[in-house]
Design a protein around this motif. Structure first.
Motif, short mmCIF file in Angstrom:
data_model
loop_
_atom_site.label_atom_id
_atom_site.label_comp_id
_atom_site.label_asym_id
_atom_site.label_seq_id
_atom_site.Cartn_x
_atom_site.Cartn_y
_atom_site.Cartn_z
N ALA A 1 -22.95 26.70 64.53
CA ALA A 1 -22.89 27.84 63.61
C ALA A 1 -23.23 27.45 62.18
O ALA A 1 -24.12 28.05 61.56
CB ALA A 1 -21.50 28.47 63.66
N TYR B 1 -26.16 33.27 70.94
CA TYR B 1 -26.62 33.42 69.55
C TYR B 1 -25.41 33.73 68.68
O TYR B 1 -24.65 34.66 68.97
CB TYR B 1 -27.65 34.53 69.43
N SER B 2 -25.21 32.96 67.62
CA SER B 2 -24.08 33.13 66.72
C SER B 2 -24.50 33.94 65.50
O SER B 2 -25.24 33.44 64.64
CB SER B 2 -23.53 31.76 66.29
N PHE B 3 -24.03 35.17 65.43
CA PHE B 3 -24.27 35.97 64.24
C PHE B 3 -23.41 35.49 63.09
O PHE B 3 -23.80 35.58 61.93
CB PHE B 3 -23.96 37.45 64.53
N ALA B 4 -22.23 35.01 63.42
CA ALA B 4 -21.27 34.51 62.44
C ALA B 4 -20.33 33.58 63.18
O ALA B 4 -20.31 33.58 64.42
CB ALA B 4 -20.51 35.67 61.79
N LEU C 1 -18.45 35.67 65.67
CA LEU C 1 -19.14 36.67 66.47
C LEU C 1 -20.35 36.06 67.16
O LEU C 1 -21.23 35.50 66.49
CB LEU C 1 -19.58 37.85 65.60
N GLN C 2 -20.38 36.14 68.50
CA GLN C 2 -21.48 35.60 69.28
C GLN C 2 -21.92 36.61 70.33
O GLN C 2 -21.12 37.37 70.86
CB GLN C 2 -21.06 34.30 69.98
N ILE C 3 -23.23 36.59 70.61
CA ILE C 3 -23.80 37.36 71.70
C ILE C 3 -24.33 36.37 72.73
O ILE C 3 -25.06 35.43 72.38
CB ILE C 3 -24.94 38.29 71.23
N THR D 1 -20.44 40.17 74.45
CA THR D 1 -20.10 39.90 73.05
C THR D 1 -18.81 39.08 73.02
O THR D 1 -17.83 39.46 73.67
CB THR D 1 -19.90 41.20 72.27
#
Length: 699
Positions: A151, A661-664, A667-669, A695
């Motif tokens: 991240a 994929y780590s947006f933050a 928060l991950q998708i 999610t």
């Protein structure tokens, strides 16, 4: 006379002036930790140091891991101080002995604050701290580093300046007071610290035992207040930040202990939605993870619409039962199903335990049970397994159960090393049984029981830090038991133990009398970071190497049918299958973990494409330049046959892969791919694979 005494005194003192006394050997002193059960220290050889106390000396090569506590270190005689936040892994690489050497450290994960002395024993104090993605070159500075795997990899400066270099791109920045940079951000650049940035980064970094003002050359941080664009001209005292730290500590606790998944999951060929809470708690070596799912078809708030594993409404806790005995059993079962895992230690510790989802279990060298898993079809089928054992100087004991609620597959191994750790020559005996492989069949096929037994031995040929070579040899067999008479293709099998299955005294040759057995011999070890394994395998009759493998739970019913159809099988009809298995793997911490293996198998007619085996485990914790991680695992028997017949993902294969994929940081998708096996109305099994999007949120 006075002149003579003066001359003599000068002569005695002259060597002390011309030849100074040897400099004190530098050390790092562990001055503080909050909870002795939440901190671990390992020496340069990876051995855990059992006794940890205030004031203990930490030497180069020592590794410190904090759990739910913080720790503080002072460099002596340098005077610099370091604070490690909770859930941090930190290594002391070297300590400065002269002006040509340096204080060097590695931060693998977590967060730290360091106040580096400007003045001290040497005219020039050298420091550097490396993270997985960057290296910080430090002068007299008050600064921090934070590593969140996959991240962010950030540096931030409160006072002074550092040189911050990305290991991926080679770019270098000079960060001054009030600035920060992230080596994993899309743009590697120095940014100004806002008040909000500072409050978040400064969390848990106030020293509790050590005093910053006592560090040589210390100046208070200049960035404790300020606007979004510039640090304040007149800094406030350090304690002013206490109120935001208390508020964020609660959020940090939630982020460490509470996870949530929202998405889809494929069960028996049908796609369901899911809402899952997964609390996790760590207390030293003890770890507990819960699994609190709501898997539903269309309505999250309608319990009648929720998925019921094995037709069990797992949130009833006995309220849907008619009598107290059934209610108690149902309540216990529902409660146990909420356990994802309970862990204590690992299989090298004096005692270890893992309950819940059990996978990758191997007894001995794997001739009977190799990478066994009870969670291949999780969450469609949920079991609470157990793998536990003891390790003493000469004796080891290990056991495994597939499901504590309904134990059907169980086994264990006893190992003995007559010379202890002095010369780890070892012997072992293993036994594994499946007491009901045909339990779910309408036609019980004689209702058999499988009993496997094996002997193993290993002998070290060479053991060095960067190279080891260990030889091993195993032999095993299988003895079936039938509860009922059964008529198969080769005749009728009477109920009872089938002793002639492993020894047929009607044969003249002693070797021909031995039936349905297998043996293996080979080597394993490591070459630097590379682990390797190479072995020759021999299987006669119905014995199969690694019978209890990752997909055994899916195939046990078919094994019960096959066994009944083929025995009694005369020696003249028994086939011999041989194979060569090779495996290699390595791990670059926080970068890549890879392990792959393949068995080339052949019989009297040539290559046997139904007996070859493929194994793969790969994990990329982070991908350079983008906040993405990935993993893939696959185990299959009949690899070539699966490709040729377009059935690679059938019941013989265990597959799992994900791209995250780590947006933050919170928060991950994730895109998750698995294969599954379902049954049609006629009881025929069908296999396919599914892709789901979920999610993942931490608070």
């Amino acid at each position: 006379m006075k002149n003579l005494l003066l001359a003599a005194s000068i002569m005695l003192l002259l060597p002390l002036v011309m030849f100074p006394q040897e400099t004190e050997e530098p050390t790092a002193v562990l001055e503080y930790f909050g909870d002795e059960y939440e901190i671990q220290v390992f020496d340069i050889d990876g051995n855990r140091i059992e006794e940890i106390f205030y004031g203990m000396d930490l030497m180069p090569g020592d590794r410190i891991k904090t759990g739910r506590t913080a720790a503080e270190i002072r460099l002596d005689p340098n005077g610099s101080i370091i604070r490690l936040s909770s859930n941090t892994e930190f290594v002391i690489e070297s300590l400065q002995k002269d002006e040509q050497s340096a204080n060097e450290f590695t931060l693998f994960g977590g967060k730290l604050r360091a106040i580096a002395a400007k003045f001290g024993l040497f005219k020039r104090n050298n420091y550097s701290i490396q993270t997985p993605s960057a290296v910080a070159g430090i002068r007299g500075t008050d600064f921090g580093l934070e590593v969140i795997p996959s991240a962010s990899d950030s540096a931030f400066v409160f006072e002074g300046e550092i040189d911050y270099t990305s290991l991926t791109s080679g770019e270098s920045l000079r960060l001054g007071a009030g600035q920060f940079a992230d080596a994993l951000a899309p743009s590697f650049e120095a940014l100004a610290l806002s008040t909000e940035n500072f409050a978040a980064l400064y969390r848990d970094l106030q020293f509790e035992a050590l005093v910053p003002a006592e560090v040589p050359g210390y100046q208070p941080p200049a960035v404790e207040t300020g606007s979004d664009s510039e640090p304040a001209a007149e800094p406030e005292p350090e304690p002013e930040i206490s109120e935001p730290a208390e508020e964020s500590a609660f959020m940090r606790y939630l982020s460490e202990h509470l996870g949530m998944e929202i998405g889809t999951v494929t069960i028996d060929g049908l796609t369901f939605s899911k809402f899952i809470l997964q609390p996790a708690f760590n207390i030293g070596d003890f770890k507990l993870g819960l699994y609190l799912p709501i898997i539903y078809n269309t309505d999250l708030f309608d319990p009648e619409d929720w998925y019921k594993p094995d037709d069990n409404y797992e949130w009833s806790f006995g309220t849907d039962q008619d009598n107290s005995a059934d209610a108690a059993r149902d309540a216990l079962k529902d409660l146990v199903l909420k356990i994802r895992y309970i862990e204590y230690g690992d299989n090298r510790d004096p005692f270890f335990l893992k309950a819940g989802n059990v996978n990758n279990v191997t007894l001995g060298h794997g001739i009977i049970i190799n990478r066994f898993a009870n969670d291949t079809d999780f969450p469609a089928i949920r079991r609470v397994g157990l793998n536990t054992g003891f390790n003493a100087d000469k004796w080891t004991i290990e056991s495994v159960f597939n499901d504590l609620a309904e134990p059907e597959i169980m086994g264990g191994r006893i190992g003995y090393r007559p010379l202890g750790r002095t010369l780890p020559l070892g012997f072992g005996i293993s036994s594994v049984t499946d007491i009901a492989p045909a339990a779910d069949l309408d036609d019980k096929a004689g209702d058999p029981l499988f009993l496997h037994t094996a002997l193993d031995t290993e002998f070290p040929l060479m053991e060095r830090d960067n190279f080891s070579l260990v030889g091993f040899a195993d032999i095993g067999t299988m003895l079936p038991y039938y509860r009922e008479d059964y008529t198969g293709s080769f005749g009728t099998v009477s109920a009872g133990w089938q002793s002639d299955f492993i020894y047929d005294d009607s044969e003249d040759n002693l070797l021909e009398r031995l039936q349905n057995y297998g043996w293996a011999s080979g080597i394993f070890g490591n070459l630097s970071i590379l682990n390797y394994r190479l072995e020759y395998q021999y299987n006669k009759g119905l014995f199969a190497h690694g019978f209890y493998g990752p997909t055994y739970e899916r195939q046990r019913e078919q094994y019960a049918r096959d066994l009944g159809e083929l025995i009694p099988l005369s020696s003249s009809l028994q086939e011999v299958t041989r194979g060569i298995y090779g495996q290699a793997g390595f791990e670059l911490e926080n970068l890549l973990m890879l392990e792959a293996g393949y068995r080339w198998a052949w019989d009297d007619e040539g290559f046997d494409d139904t007996a070859d085996l493929f194994h793969l485990m790969a994990t990329v914790p982070r991908i350079p330049f983008i906040p993405v991680s990935a993993s893939l695992g696959m185990d299959t028997v009949g690899f070539v046959d699966g490709i040729e017949s377009n059935s690679l993902f059938d019941e013989r294969t265990a597959l799992f892969g994900e791209l995250v994929y780590s947006f933050a940081p919170n928060l991950q998708i994730a895109a998750v791919v698995t294969n599954f096996v379902s049954e049609d109305e006629a009881g025929n099994k069908e296999a396919d694979f599914a892709v789901s999007i979920e999610t993942r949120v931490s608070f």
